[in-house]
Scaffold this motif. Structure first.
Motif, PDB file in Angstrom:
ATOM      1  N   ILE A 191     -28.423 -10.642  -9.270  1.00 49.53           N
ATOM      2  CA  ILE A 191     -27.541  -9.439  -8.683  1.00 49.53           C
ATOM      3  C   ILE A 191     -28.148  -8.063  -9.100  1.00 49.53           C
ATOM      4  CG2 ILE A 191     -25.167  -8.201  -8.976  1.00 49.53           C
ATOM      5  CD1 ILE A 191     -25.140 -10.790  -7.114  1.00 49.53           C
ATOM      6  N   ARG A 192     -28.350  -7.900 -10.521  1.00 49.14           N
ATOM      7  CA  ARG A 192     -29.100  -6.672 -10.975  1.00 49.14           C
ATOM      8  C   ARG A 192     -30.300  -6.332 -10.168  1.00 49.14           C
ATOM      9  NH1 ARG A 192     -25.626  -3.065 -13.757  1.00 49.14           N
ATOM     10  NH2 ARG A 192     -24.014  -4.427 -14.417  1.00 49.14           N
ATOM     11  N   GLU A 193     -31.186  -7.359  -9.773  1.00 49.68           N
ATOM     12  CA  GLU A 193     -32.291  -7.004  -9.226  1.00 49.68           C
ATOM     13  C   GLU A 193     -32.217  -6.845  -7.724  1.00 49.68           C
ATOM     14  OE1 GLU A 193     -35.016 -10.373  -9.378  1.00 49.68           O
ATOM     15  OE2 GLU A 193     -36.315  -9.441  -7.735  1.00 49.68           O
ATOM     16  N   LYS A 194     -31.314  -7.727  -6.972  1.00 50.58           N
ATOM     17  CA  LYS A 194     -31.396  -7.617  -5.542  1.00 50.58           C
ATOM     18  C   LYS A 194     -30.137  -6.962  -5.002  1.00 50.58           C
ATOM     19  CE  LYS A 194     -34.466 -11.062  -4.952  1.00 50.58           C
ATOM     20  NZ  LYS A 194     -35.490 -11.163  -4.043  1.00 50.58           N
ATOM     21  N   LEU A 195     -28.886  -6.682  -5.681  1.00 52.72           N
ATOM     22  CA  LEU A 195     -27.892  -6.168  -5.161  1.00 52.72           C
ATOM     23  C   LEU A 195     -27.292  -5.273  -6.284  1.00 52.72           C
ATOM     24  CD1 LEU A 195     -26.525  -8.826  -3.072  1.00 52.72           C
ATOM     25  CD2 LEU A 195     -27.271  -6.886  -2.044  1.00 52.72           C
ATOM     26  N   PRO A 196     -28.069  -4.381  -6.958  1.00 51.58           N
ATOM     27  CA  PRO A 196     -27.451  -3.332  -8.081  1.00 51.58           C
ATOM     28  C   PRO A 196     -25.859  -2.838  -7.758  1.00 51.58           C
ATOM     29  CG  PRO A 196     -29.199  -2.468  -6.964  1.00 51.58           C
ATOM     30  CD  PRO A 196     -29.297  -3.819  -6.379  1.00 51.58           C
ATOM     31  N   ILE A 197     -25.581  -2.657  -6.666  1.00 50.50           N
ATOM     32  CA  ILE A 197     -24.361  -2.017  -6.268  1.00 50.50           C
ATOM     33  C   ILE A 197     -23.327  -2.843  -6.669  1.00 50.50           C
ATOM     34  CG2 ILE A 197     -24.264  -2.783  -3.937  1.00 50.50           C
ATOM     35  CD1 ILE A 197     -22.622  -0.342  -3.092  1.00 50.50           C
ATOM     36  N   ILE A 198     -23.534  -4.223  -6.536  1.00 48.33           N
ATOM     37  CA  ILE A 198     -22.489  -5.315  -7.112  1.00 48.33           C
ATOM     38  C   ILE A 198     -22.292  -5.352  -8.395  1.00 48.33           C
ATOM     39  CG2 ILE A 198     -22.045  -7.973  -7.014  1.00 48.33           C
ATOM     40  CD1 ILE A 198     -22.883  -7.802  -4.097  1.00 48.33           C
ATOM     41  N   GLY A 199     -23.220  -5.273  -9.013  1.00 47.51           N
ATOM     42  CA  GLY A 199     -23.115  -5.270 -10.702  1.00 47.51           C
ATOM     43  C   GLY A 199     -22.331  -3.995 -11.077  1.00 47.51           C
ATOM     44  N   GLU A 200     -22.723  -2.882 -10.385  1.00 47.18           N
ATOM     45  CA  GLU A 200     -22.195  -1.476 -10.865  1.00 47.18           C
ATOM     46  C   GLU A 200     -20.862  -1.412 -10.572  1.00 47.18           C
ATOM     47  OE1 GLU A 200     -23.921   1.456  -8.635  1.00 47.18           O
ATOM     48  OE2 GLU A 200     -23.122   3.056  -9.855  1.00 47.18           O
ATOM     49  N   ALA A 201     -20.528  -2.355  -9.488  1.00 43.42           N
ATOM     50  CA  ALA A 201     -19.003  -2.064  -8.997  1.00 43.42           C
ATOM     51  C   ALA A 201     -18.231  -3.233 -10.231  1.00 43.42           C
ATOM     52  CB  ALA A 201     -18.787  -2.451  -7.623  1.00 43.42           C
ATOM     53  N   ALA A 202     -18.880  -4.172 -10.302  1.00 45.22           N
ATOM     54  CA  ALA A 202     -17.946  -5.342 -11.121  1.00 45.22           C
ATOM     55  C   ALA A 202     -17.795  -4.939 -12.355  1.00 45.22           C
ATOM     56  CB  ALA A 202     -19.027  -6.531 -11.284  1.00 45.22           C
ATOM     57  N   GLU A 203     -18.541  -4.102 -12.829  1.00 41.14           N
ATOM     58  CA  GLU A 203     -18.176  -3.545 -14.268  1.00 41.14           C
ATOM     59  C   GLU A 203     -17.200  -2.427 -14.263  1.00 41.14           C
ATOM     60  OE1 GLU A 203     -22.198  -2.352 -15.747  1.00 41.14           O
ATOM     61  OE2 GLU A 203     -21.972  -0.327 -15.176  1.00 41.14           O
ATOM     62  N   GLN A 204     -16.997  -1.983 -13.248  1.00 44.44           N
ATOM     63  CA  GLN A 204     -15.859  -0.961 -13.211  1.00 44.44           C
ATOM     64  C   GLN A 204     -14.411  -1.662 -12.873  1.00 44.44           C
ATOM     65  OE1 GLN A 204     -16.967   2.911 -11.335  1.00 44.44           O
ATOM     66  NE2 GLN A 204     -18.694   1.653 -10.523  1.00 44.44           N
TER      67      GLN A 204
END
Lengths: 172, 291
Positions: free
Chosen positions: B87-100
Motif C-alpha cells: 500500500i505504501r508503495e502503490k497507494l500511499p493515500i490509503i496508508g495516509e488515510a488509515a493512520e488518521q
C-alpha cells in the motif's frame, strides 16, 4: 428478539491460564474479563470506545494487538489468547513499562493506567523505538482525565529504551 | 451498556455466511471489525436478532497486487493497510488515510469494507475510495461489482441489498510518471470523525499540465462525493494558485454540511474550501509540481 437466554461455550487463554465458560452472546469482553474471570484490573471508563481504559491485548495471527474490550463480544475471543494488566508483571517484578510509569510519575488517580500500560505494550510490540510523536499518536485512544500525558509519554519513551538496552521482551 | 439479546453465528465459509444471511433476512447483521456495529448495538440504535460474524472465515484479510490494481479483502483491518509495504508503495493515500482513523485499538479491528458498508457520512474511506475510482465486489446469490462513485446513497445507506456481503475492494493504481495523492483530514480532536476530509489524486503530464485530477470530500454532505465540477476546471490546465482557488471553490460549492458540535454549517463549508485547496496543493507538490 430471542426471549430465552442462549449461551455459547467459549475457551480462552488469559494471561497464560486456560478458561472455559458459557457466555451470553451479548456479553462484552470487558464484562467477561472483569465479572466472569474476576480480573478487575481492566477498567470500564466511557463504555463507548473513546477512553481506552478497557484496553487489553489479543493475539491475532501471531501478533499481539491492543483492542478496546468494551467493543468486542466475549464470544469473539473464543479460541484466542488474551493479556490483561494482571498478566504484565512477573510476580513482584514490574514490567519495564510499569516500572517506567512509577519512575516518571505517569499516574495520578490511576484509573486510566491499566489501559495506558496495555496500549503502550501494543505500541511497543509493533514499534520498539517510537519517537515522541509516535507515542502520542499511539496513545491517542487513551484518555487521562488528570491530564497526565506529559509524564505518560516520558514513561513510554523511557520504557522503550530500557527494554532495548536490557533486551527484554515487550510481551511478557 | 448491554445490547439486546441476539443469536451469534460464526460461519467458517463465505457460502455458509450467505446462507445464514438469506435465512435470517432483515433480522441479521454482519459483523466484521465491529467498531461501528457494536457501539450502535450497545446504544440500541441497532437490535439485530442474529449476528453473523465473518471473523472465522479464513483468507479474507488479504491485500494483493493484481497488476494495475490492489485487491483488499473484506477483513483487512485499517492497521493492516496502515502498515502494508504494498500500500505504501502503490497507494500511499490509503496508508495516509488509515493512520488518521480513530486510534490504534480501533484500527486493529475496524475494516475498510465494514466502514464502506456502514457508510457514515463522516467516515474517511468513502472519499478516498471514490477519488481512487475503486470498486466494491458484493456477493449475494450472484456477484456484482459496484463503482465506489455509485455505491453510497446517503447517511448509512448504500446499494448493498439484503442478503449481500461485500467481499472485496478493488483499487486501481493511478498510472503515470507524475502522480500525487493525499488524504487531508480536519479533525477537532485526536481520533475524532472528520469535520471535513479531502482525498486528492492528481496526474501531471509531460508538459506540466494536469492530465487528471480526482477530488472527493467526506463529512460535508449526506454522503461523500466526487467534486466533478472542480475536476473539469482542472483538466488539461497548468496548475497555478489561481486554478487551485477556483477548483477549491467549485469543490466546496455542492457541500451541504450540518451544524453540530464540530462547527456551524457556514464554517464547515468554508473549511471544505480551505482543505480542498491545501489537499490539492500537497497532491500537486507530490506530483513534482512547484507552485
Amino acid at each position: 428478539m430471542p426471549e430465552e437466554k442462549i449461551v455459547k461455550k467459549i475457551s480462552v487463554q488469559v494471561n497464560g491460564t486456560a478458561y472455559a465458560s458459557e457466555v451470553e452472546p451479548r456479553l462484552l469482553l470487558v464484562q467477561y474479563v472483569r465479572e466472569t474471570l474476576g480480573l478487575t484490573g481492566t477498567h470500564v471508563g466511557c463504555d463507548t470506545t473513546n477512553c481506552g481504559a478497557c484496553t487489553i491485548l489479543m493475539e491475532s495471527g501471531g501478533e499481539w494487538k491492543a483492542v478496546k474490550s468494551c467493543t468486542l463480544f466475549a464470544v469473539q475471543a473464543d479460541g484466542r489468547k488474551l493479556l490483561t494488566i494482571e498478566g504484565v508483571a512477573r510476580g513482584d517484578e514490574l514490567h519495564p513499562v510499569q516500572n517506567a510509569f512509577w519512575e516518571n510519575h505517569a499516574l495520578q488517580c490511576g484509573y486510566c493506567t491499566p489501559g495506558m500500560v496495555m496500549a503502550s505494550l501494543g505500541l511497543l510490540a509493533r514499534n520498539g523505538s517510537p519517537t515522541e510523536e509516535e507515542v502520542r499518536k499511539g496513545l491517542s485512544g487513551n484518555l487521562c482525565r488528570c491530564t497526565g500525558y506529559q509524564n505518560i509519554v516520558k514513561a513510554v519513551l523511557s520504557a522503550s529504551k530500557d527494554i532495548k538496552e536490557k533486551r527484554l521482551p515487550v510481551i511478557p | 451498556m448491554n445490547p439486546r439479546r441476539f443469536q451469534y453465528h460464526s460461519p467458517r465459509t463465505l457460502g455458509d455466511a450467505l446462507v445464514m444471511l438469506e435465512k435470517y433476512g432483515e433480522e441479521a447483521k454482519v459483523l466484521a471489525g465491529g467498531q461501528s456495529l457494536i457501539p450502535m448495538m450497545k446504544l440500541r440504535l441497532l437490535q439485530p436478532e442474529h449476528v453473523i460474524d465473518l471473523n472465522n472465515i479464513p483468507d479474507l484479510s488479504y491485500i494483493e497486487d493484481r497488476r494495475g490494481s490492489i485487491a483488499i479483502g473484506a477483513l483487512a483491518r485499517h492497521s493492516d493497510l496502515e502498515r502494508s509495504p504494498l500500500i505504501r508503495e502503490k497507494l500511499p493515500i490509503i496508508g495516509e488515510a488509515a493512520e488518521q482513523i480513530a486510534d490504534q485499538q480501533v484500527r486493529n479491528l475496524g475494516t475498510m469494507a465494514g466502514s464502506a458498508c456502514h457508510a457514515d457520512p463522516a467516515a474517511d474511506w468513502p472519499a478516498v475510495l471514490q477519488a481512487l475510482d475503486a470498486s466494491f465486489v458484493v456477493r449475494g446469490k450472484d456477484e456484482r461489482v459496484v463503482p465506489a462513485t455509485q455505491f453510497f446513497r446517503g447517511p448509512f445507506d448504500t446499494v448493498v441489498r439484503q442478503g449481500e456481503i461485500m467481499t472485496e475492494i478493488d483499487v486501481p493504481v493511478p498510472q503515470g510518471d507524475r502522480v500525487g495523492q493525499t488524504y487531508l483530514k480536519f479533525e477537532r480532536r485526536a481520533g475524532d470523525f472528520a469535520t471535513v476530509g479531502v482525498a486528492a489524486v492528481v496526474c501531471v503530464d509531460g508538459d506540466g499540465a494536469i492530465a487528471s485530477g480526482a477530488l472527493a470530500l467526506s463529512a460535508v454532505a449526506p454522503a461523500a462525493y466526487r467534486a466533478t465540477d472542480a475536476e473539469k476546471i482542472m483538466e488539461g490546465k497548468k496548475p497555478t494558485q489561481r486554478l487551485i482557488e477556483e477548483a477549491a471553490s467549485a469543490a466546496a460549492a455542492p457541500s451541504s454540511p450540518a451544524s453540530d458540535l464540530r462547527g456551524s454549517a457556514e464554517y464547515k463549508k468554508e473549511m471544505a474550501r480551505v482543505f480542498v485547496r491545501r489537499a490539492l496543493k500537497t497532491a500537486l507538490e507530490r506530483a513534482g509540481v512547484k507552485l
